[in-house]
Write an enzyme that holds these catalytic residues in place. Sequence first.
Site, mmCIF file in Angstrom:
data_model
loop_
_atom_site.group_PDB
_atom_site.id
_atom_site.type_symbol
_atom_site.label_atom_id
_atom_site.label_comp_id
_atom_site.label_asym_id
_atom_site.label_seq_id
_atom_site.Cartn_x
_atom_site.Cartn_y
_atom_site.Cartn_z
ATOM 1 N N HIS A 212 -0.656 -1.235 -0.986
ATOM 2 C CA HIS A 212 -0.684 -1.099 -2.444
ATOM 3 C C HIS A 212 -2.086 -1.387 -2.979
ATOM 4 O O HIS A 212 -3.022 -1.648 -2.218
ATOM 5 C CB HIS A 212 0.311 -2.071 -3.084
ATOM 6 C CG HIS A 212 1.744 -1.692 -2.867
ATOM 7 N ND1 HIS A 212 2.543 -1.196 -3.864
ATOM 8 C CD2 HIS A 212 2.522 -1.743 -1.762
ATOM 9 C CE1 HIS A 212 3.746 -0.946 -3.397
ATOM 10 N NE2 HIS A 212 3.763 -1.282 -2.117
ATOM 11 N N GLU A 303 -1.859 -5.766 -0.685
ATOM 12 C CA GLU A 303 -2.572 -5.355 -1.895
ATOM 13 C C GLU A 303 -4.060 -5.323 -1.536
ATOM 14 O O GLU A 303 -4.648 -6.356 -1.223
ATOM 15 C CB GLU A 303 -2.309 -6.338 -3.034
ATOM 16 C CG GLU A 303 -0.839 -6.503 -3.406
ATOM 17 C CD GLU A 303 -0.337 -5.377 -4.307
ATOM 18 O OE1 GLU A 303 -1.165 -4.523 -4.727
ATOM 19 O OE2 GLU A 303 0.876 -5.350 -4.607
#
Length: 464
Positions: A212, A303
């Site tokens: 992500h 992330e």
Amino acid sequence: MAAPARRGRQWRSSGGSMRAAAGDVVGILILCLISVAAPLDFKYHHAEELEQYLKGVHAAYPSLTHLHSIGRSVEGRDLWVLVLGKFPTHHKIGIPEFKYVANMHGDETVGREILLHLIDFLVNSYGRDPVITRLLNNTRIHIMPTMNPDGFEATKVPDCYYTRGRYNRNGEDLNRNFPDAFENNSASIQPETRAVMDWIKNETFVLSANLHGGALVASYTFDNGNPVTGSLKGYSRSPDDDVFIHLAKTYSSNHASMYKGTGCDNRQTFPDGITNGYSWYQLEGGMQDYNYVWGQCFEITLELSCCKYPPADQLEKFWRDNKVALIEYIKQVHLGVKGQVTDKNGNPIPNAIVEAKGRPHVCPYRTNEQGEYFLLLLPGTYVINATVPGFKSMLKTVEIPDNTGNFSALKQDFSFPEVSDQIRSRLTSCPKTPLYQELTRASAAVKPTIHILVLMTVMLVIFK
């Protein structure tokens, strides 16, 4: 179009022209091979370019790769997966399955591109780099560069924070779209989600990560929670919390800066660059919890960029920052113990429950159709419990070393001499219902009974 027509006429008219034309064809083929082998550009690859690249890699490395689509998006785009390994087309007993999935939020783009560069690095290193060669010989690696191709194509103006491209064509957040183990998820399951769920069901995935953007941290299970998992204390703990912490730290510590834990601004920091998902923020219907509960696959969320859709000229740095971490994380699929459960004739027993004592999963981990199990465990001493429904359990104590460097988990088989091939367990799966919610209710139902027993004991003492 005119030039090929002239070459066609020359081919038919004279032998010299035929040789010249043949030379042209050979030259074109060589040029095509060179273009396939050429380094991948650091730019954003849209749907057609991404598909062409993956097909080119498979054409150049047909024995090392397998390209297939696991389904289609709402707008009909293929959900491509490239499989890499010594046995790319099928599962091989003893070789664990690993996957990377990126771009499930269409406007979070870094993961999409670095997975293309990971593919490029793996195929070009095989047979040249001994570590990568051993990794691919002993691991089947599945790479899905984009789970949400429609969202990516819909993001016309890149933005660091938010665009509608986050969602699929139906406006659904795919990372809120899976069945949830803690509460009923009322969201309608999308084609992209269903494709991934079927993919998980059809493979024996052991370890995974989804990529992500919008932060810089490695987040691990659980994303949702209830009092059974410790949510009242702000942390939702899985039975394998120690393994998940290790997995998250493996990635963060091998990343160029994630391990520093500074996050993207001064308001939020992550010690060691990792966080429990629930501790960060509660999330219903997430993919990593679904993998762990129903897929028997340990997944973390990576992330990778503070800016969701950064400029293309930053992609090369993102690849350098993540390259080592991506490889080291894959190696962790060889943690712990693996083996087969067989009957007295040596035939595999599917659906046998195999768990480490003290680590019960709310949906018990079971053997696949080949009777295989894989349990990710840190080095140490464990009691492994194998159970065939209707028969006495078998316990074995194992001393698990760190075998990630040897690319093979400890092997421990179980043979049930009283089980014949006529008595076989059918493959079953847990219902896609809030299993932890049901567990909480069961615990609450038991408590009044305990209270009554305590009260009765006190009354007996008093009256005596």
